[in-house]
Write a protein that holds these residues in place. Structure first.
Motif, PDB file in Angstrom:
ATOM      1  N   TRP A  25       0.907  -1.284   0.042  1.00  0.00           N
ATOM      2  CA  TRP A  25       0.113   0.088  -0.153  1.00  0.00           C
ATOM      3  C   TRP A  25       0.611   1.218   0.006  1.00  0.00           C
ATOM      4  O   TRP A  25       0.643   2.085  -0.733  1.00  0.00           O
ATOM      5  CB  TRP A  25      -0.889  -0.015   1.231  1.00  0.00           C
ATOM      6  CG  TRP A  25      -1.763   0.967   1.144  1.00  0.00           C
ATOM      7  CD1 TRP A  25      -3.229   0.997   0.302  1.00  0.00           C
ATOM      8  CD2 TRP A  25      -1.872   2.392   1.518  1.00  0.00           C
ATOM      9  NE1 TRP A  25      -3.840   2.212   0.427  1.00  0.00           N
ATOM     10  CE2 TRP A  25      -3.247   2.968   1.243  1.00  0.00           C
ATOM     11  CE3 TRP A  25      -0.974   3.101   2.305  1.00  0.00           C
ATOM     12  CZ2 TRP A  25      -3.654   4.309   1.591  1.00  0.00           C
ATOM     13  CZ3 TRP A  25      -1.347   4.255   2.818  1.00  0.00           C
ATOM     14  CH2 TRP A  25      -2.239   5.160   2.127  1.00  0.00           C
ATOM     15  N   LEU A  26       2.103   1.347   0.809  1.00  0.00           N
ATOM     16  CA  LEU A  26       2.917   2.398   0.651  1.00  0.00           C
ATOM     17  C   LEU A  26       3.445   2.740  -0.522  1.00  0.00           C
ATOM     18  O   LEU A  26       3.608   3.759  -1.070  1.00  0.00           O
ATOM     19  CB  LEU A  26       3.783   2.332   1.718  1.00  0.00           C
ATOM     20  CG  LEU A  26       3.303   2.686   3.412  1.00  0.00           C
ATOM     21  CD1 LEU A  26       4.444   2.355   4.492  1.00  0.00           C
ATOM     22  CD2 LEU A  26       2.849   4.108   3.314  1.00  0.00           C
ATOM     23  N   ASP A  27       4.106   1.465  -1.273  1.00  0.00           N
ATOM     24  CA  ASP A  27       4.376   1.574  -2.632  1.00  0.00           C
ATOM     25  C   ASP A  27       3.422   2.361  -3.612  1.00  0.00           C
ATOM     26  O   ASP A  27       3.739   2.972  -4.451  1.00  0.00           O
ATOM     27  CB  ASP A  27       4.754   0.309  -3.098  1.00  0.00           C
ATOM     28  CG  ASP A  27       6.083  -0.282  -2.508  1.00  0.00           C
ATOM     29  OD1 ASP A  27       6.749   0.503  -1.706  1.00  0.00           O
ATOM     30  OD2 ASP A  27       6.149  -1.562  -2.638  1.00  0.00           O
ATOM     31  N   ALA A  28       2.221   2.014  -3.394  1.00  0.00           N
ATOM     32  CA  ALA A  28       1.304   2.626  -4.236  1.00  0.00           C
ATOM     33  C   ALA A  28       0.877   3.915  -3.858  1.00  0.00           C
ATOM     34  O   ALA A  28       0.251   4.674  -4.581  1.00  0.00           O
ATOM     35  CB  ALA A  28      -0.069   1.648  -4.429  1.00  0.00           C
ATOM     36  N   CYS A  29       0.644   4.082  -2.574  1.00  0.00           N
ATOM     37  CA  CYS A  29      -0.105   5.276  -2.152  1.00  0.00           C
ATOM     38  C   CYS A  29       0.727   6.326  -1.094  1.00  0.00           C
ATOM     39  O   CYS A  29       0.403   7.367  -0.680  1.00  0.00           O
ATOM     40  CB  CYS A  29      -1.207   4.969  -1.157  1.00  0.00           C
ATOM     41  SG  CYS A  29      -2.629   3.950  -2.241  1.00  0.00           S
ATOM     42  N   GLY A  30       1.970   5.743  -0.673  1.00  0.00           N
ATOM     43  CA  GLY A  30       2.831   6.633   0.132  1.00  0.00           C
ATOM     44  C   GLY A  30       3.374   8.074  -0.450  1.00  0.00           C
ATOM     45  O   GLY A  30       3.189   8.123  -1.753  1.00  0.00           O
ATOM     46  N   PRO A  31       3.272   8.811   0.528  1.00  0.00           N
ATOM     47  CA  PRO A  31       3.489   8.915   1.967  1.00  0.00           C
ATOM     48  C   PRO A  31       1.846   8.759   2.769  1.00  0.00           C
ATOM     49  O   PRO A  31       1.152   9.289   1.849  1.00  0.00           O
ATOM     50  CB  PRO A  31       4.159  10.158   2.375  1.00  0.00           C
ATOM     51  CG  PRO A  31       3.913  11.115   1.284  1.00  0.00           C
ATOM     52  CD  PRO A  31       3.786  10.166   0.109  1.00  0.00           C
ATOM     53  N   ALA A  32       1.927   8.510   3.802  1.00  0.00           N
ATOM     54  CA  ALA A  32       0.715   8.366   4.532  1.00  0.00           C
ATOM     55  C   ALA A  32       0.971   8.379   5.955  1.00  0.00           C
ATOM     56  O   ALA A  32       2.167   8.107   6.383  1.00  0.00           O
ATOM     57  CB  ALA A  32       0.073   7.202   3.922  1.00  0.00           C
ATOM     58  N   THR A  33       0.075   9.111   6.742  1.00  0.00           N
ATOM     59  CA  THR A  33       0.228   9.207   8.136  1.00  0.00           C
ATOM     60  C   THR A  33      -0.397   7.854   8.800  1.00  0.00           C
ATOM     61  O   THR A  33      -1.005   6.867   8.153  1.00  0.00           O
ATOM     62  CB  THR A  33      -0.569  10.458   8.961  1.00  0.00           C
ATOM     63  OG1 THR A  33      -2.038   9.926   8.599  1.00  0.00           O
ATOM     64  CG2 THR A  33      -0.254  11.859   8.138  1.00  0.00           C
ATOM     65  N   GLU A  34       0.117   7.756  10.066  1.00  0.00           N
ATOM     66  CA  GLU A  34      -0.375   6.595  10.926  1.00  0.00           C
ATOM     67  C   GLU A  34      -2.025   6.604  10.639  1.00  0.00           C
ATOM     68  O   GLU A  34      -2.453   5.500  10.804  1.00  0.00           O
ATOM     69  CB  GLU A  34      -0.006   6.697  12.186  1.00  0.00           C
ATOM     70  CG  GLU A  34       1.334   6.106  12.666  1.00  0.00           C
ATOM     71  CD  GLU A  34       1.682   5.975  14.192  1.00  0.00           C
ATOM     72  OE1 GLU A  34       0.533   6.378  14.994  1.00  0.00           O
ATOM     73  OE2 GLU A  34       2.802   5.481  14.365  1.00  0.00           O
ATOM     74  N   ALA A  35      -2.745   7.897  10.851  1.00  0.00           N
ATOM     75  CA  ALA A  35      -4.213   7.740  10.922  1.00  0.00           C
ATOM     76  C   ALA A  35      -4.610   7.384   9.585  1.00  0.00           C
ATOM     77  O   ALA A  35      -5.699   6.493   9.572  1.00  0.00           O
ATOM     78  CB  ALA A  35      -4.416   9.316  11.398  1.00  0.00           C
ATOM     79  N   ASP A  36      -4.039   7.464   8.486  1.00  0.00           N
ATOM     80  CA  ASP A  36      -4.422   7.106   7.369  1.00  0.00           C
ATOM     81  C   ASP A  36      -4.434   5.533   7.099  1.00  0.00           C
ATOM     82  O   ASP A  36      -5.279   4.928   6.564  1.00  0.00           O
ATOM     83  CB  ASP A  36      -3.462   7.679   6.093  1.00  0.00           C
ATOM     84  CG  ASP A  36      -3.595   9.284   5.846  1.00  0.00           C
ATOM     85  OD1 ASP A  36      -4.812   9.483   6.098  1.00  0.00           O
ATOM     86  OD2 ASP A  36      -2.530   9.882   5.425  1.00  0.00           O
ATOM     87  N   LEU A  37      -3.183   5.176   7.684  1.00  0.00           N
ATOM     88  CA  LEU A  37      -2.998   3.725   7.655  1.00  0.00           C
ATOM     89  C   LEU A  37      -3.818   3.025   8.598  1.00  0.00           C
ATOM     90  O   LEU A  37      -4.241   1.767   8.142  1.00  0.00           O
ATOM     91  CB  LEU A  37      -1.487   3.513   8.056  1.00  0.00           C
ATOM     92  CG  LEU A  37      -0.336   3.935   7.017  1.00  0.00           C
ATOM     93  CD1 LEU A  37       1.047   3.948   7.689  1.00  0.00           C
ATOM     94  CD2 LEU A  37      -0.392   3.077   5.873  1.00  0.00           C
ATOM     95  N   LYS A  38      -4.183   3.248   9.705  1.00  0.00           N
ATOM     96  CA  LYS A  38      -5.208   2.778  10.742  1.00  0.00           C
ATOM     97  C   LYS A  38      -6.447   2.714   9.973  1.00  0.00           C
ATOM     98  O   LYS A  38      -7.098   1.768  10.245  1.00  0.00           O
ATOM     99  CB  LYS A  38      -5.192   3.510  12.050  1.00  0.00           C
ATOM    100  CG  LYS A  38      -5.839   2.978  12.911  1.00  0.00           C
ATOM    101  CD  LYS A  38      -5.887   3.664  14.302  1.00  0.00           C
ATOM    102  CE  LYS A  38      -6.820   3.143  15.398  1.00  0.00           C
ATOM    103  NZ  LYS A  38      -8.281   3.193  15.154  1.00  0.00           N
ATOM    104  N   TRP A  39      -7.008   3.912   9.467  1.00  0.00           N
ATOM    105  CA  TRP A  39      -8.402   4.047   8.725  1.00  0.00           C
ATOM    106  C   TRP A  39      -8.271   2.932   7.512  1.00  0.00           C
ATOM    107  O   TRP A  39      -9.398   2.208   7.277  1.00  0.00           O
ATOM    108  CB  TRP A  39      -8.398   5.179   8.398  1.00  0.00           C
ATOM    109  CG  TRP A  39      -9.749   5.509   7.441  1.00  0.00           C
ATOM    110  CD1 TRP A  39     -10.846   5.818   8.128  1.00  0.00           C
ATOM    111  CD2 TRP A  39      -9.886   5.444   6.049  1.00  0.00           C
ATOM    112  NE1 TRP A  39     -11.881   5.725   7.125  1.00  0.00           N
ATOM    113  CE2 TRP A  39     -11.110   5.762   5.781  1.00  0.00           C
ATOM    114  CE3 TRP A  39      -9.024   5.410   4.928  1.00  0.00           C
ATOM    115  CZ2 TRP A  39     -11.871   5.507   4.422  1.00  0.00           C
ATOM    116  CZ3 TRP A  39      -9.531   5.336   3.806  1.00  0.00           C
ATOM    117  CH2 TRP A  39     -11.003   5.570   3.428  1.00  0.00           C
TER     118      TRP A  39
END
Length: 394
Positions: free
Chosen positions: A228-242
């Motif tokens: 997911w980070l390869d496709a959508c990063g960067p992201a916050t912890e809140a993004d990842l948790k959601w």
């Protein structure tokens, strides 16, 4: 430790354009390429899968045929429960990762809830249910694909009903087949098969799930997060948790396992996959896109201000937080679109900043491109938004 590299909104939009296969030269050749690039396609609204694929194909003329082939003939894509207890379409090779990372915990809760509800209603016990499910799975294997009603012809006990929430305002009758097939779906034992109608139909047959290996949960979570980070990063912890629906401790464990690198975002600290912090040049030309309701790009992050102005949300989202059809210009949501009853694709700009003649011409070209492959099919989003309703009525 040195200072975190800052990744601003412009670079995040550049990454989005290229990795989400939206910029013209980044578009994909097949539905499998699209799904692989995005990790998952929202499958709650069946039309979203096809519309999301078509928006990203270099040649969308055969979107319906090729996506249907991938889903129901080659089985290179599979529709199943995933993150946040939501139905997605994944590359089949990813099913073991999704099941181990997100499905197991949900499956345990779903089965326990079903047994509890049946016991409260005085319905047969777990041993009876186990016998019924094994019989139903055997019947499904024989048939290849089947509806719940068809399976009940082979296993009549699937028609049994029990009272749910007796005495409550939401009391109702539940059929064993409906609840059991849902549990088996979350457990990764059955998946959705061909729809009963066209590609926009939400009435599906069921099929036995493709066999997959049993993976360690922590390892599967690390692999899913890396993809997911390869496709959508960067992201916050809140993004990842959601996005994952995991506990924050699971998100942090997975970030550590893949050696994710912290970066500075306007929202605070974000993360990219290890060695992905280098600057990413943007696409050579600005781009336009018409994305469907629940599109994985529009719904990819919890914190969306870098591509979606907060003042646009009341018009573009329903009351439950589901995004409707959106119009994009060069990495930002600038409006919405809809299909009128006569089939015309219509759209409206809500944010005019930077939207000049070039943008309007590109958006109109995308509307014509969409209309060309959708043809006579009529599309009504499952979750309707204020702007989509206005455009449809107008």
């Amino acid at each position: 430790m040195g200072a975190q590299r800052y990744i601003g909104a412009d670079e995040r939009r550049a990454r989005l354009a290229l990795r989400q296969r939206l910029a013209g030269r980044a578009r994909a050749g097949t539905p499998e390429e699209v799904a692989g690039a995005l990790v998952a396609l929202h499958g709650t609204d069946p039309a979203t899968v096809y519309l999301a694929v078509g928006a990203r194909l270099a040649d969308p003329a055969r979107t319906v045929e090729e996506t249907g082939r991938a889903l129901y003939e080659d089985r290179s894509l599979v529709r199943m429960h995933g993150m946040r207890h939501t139905v997605f379409v994944f590359p089949t090779a990813l099913t073991a990762v999704v099941h181990a990372s997100t499905g197991l915990a949900v499956a345990a809760r779903e089965r326990a809830a079903l047994l509890q509800h049946m016991a409260t209603a005085g319905a047969p016990d777990a041993a009876w249910l186990k016998e019924v499910e094994e019989s139903a799975l055997a019947a499904l294997a024989r048939r290849g694909q089947a509806t719940a009603a068809e399976l009940a012809q082979d296993e009549p006990r699937l028609r049994e009903q029990f009272v749910y929430a007796a005495g409550k305002s939401y009391e109702g009758m539940h059929t064993v087949s409906t609840r059991l097939l849902r549990v088996l779906g979350v457990e990764g034992r059955v998946v959705r098969g061909r729809p009963l109608g066209s590609w926009t139909s939400s009435r599906f047959r069921w099929a036995v799930a493709p066999a997959h290996a049993d993976l360690d949960t922590a390892e599967a979570q690390a692999e899913l997060l890396r993809r997911w980070l390869d496709a959508c990063g960067p992201a916050t912890e809140a993004d990842l948790k959601w996005w994952t629906g995991w506990r924050v401790t699971e998100v942090r464990r997975a970030l550590s396992a893949i050696g994710a690198e912290p970066v500075a975002l306007d929202e605070g600290t974000g993360y990219v996959a290890g060695s992905d912090a280098d600057p990413v040049p943007g696409p050579e030309e600005p781009w336009a896109a018409l994305l469907p309701g629940l599109d994985p790009t529009a719904m990819g992050w919890q914190q969306r201000d870098w591509y979606l102005a907060p003042e646009l949300r009341p018009r573009l989202f329903d009351g439950s937080g589901n995004v409707g059809p959106t119009v994009w210009w060069d990495g930002r949501v600038v409006g919405g679109w809809a299909q009128r009853p006569d089939g015309e694709i219509t759209w409206r700009i809500l944010d005019e900043e930077g939207v000049g003649r070039e943008a309007l011409a590109a958006i109109e070209a995308e509307a014509e491109r969409l209309s060309g492959w959708v043809g006579t099919t009529r599309i009504t989003p499952r979750f309707r938004t204020p702007l989509e309703k206005e455009l449809t009525a107008g």
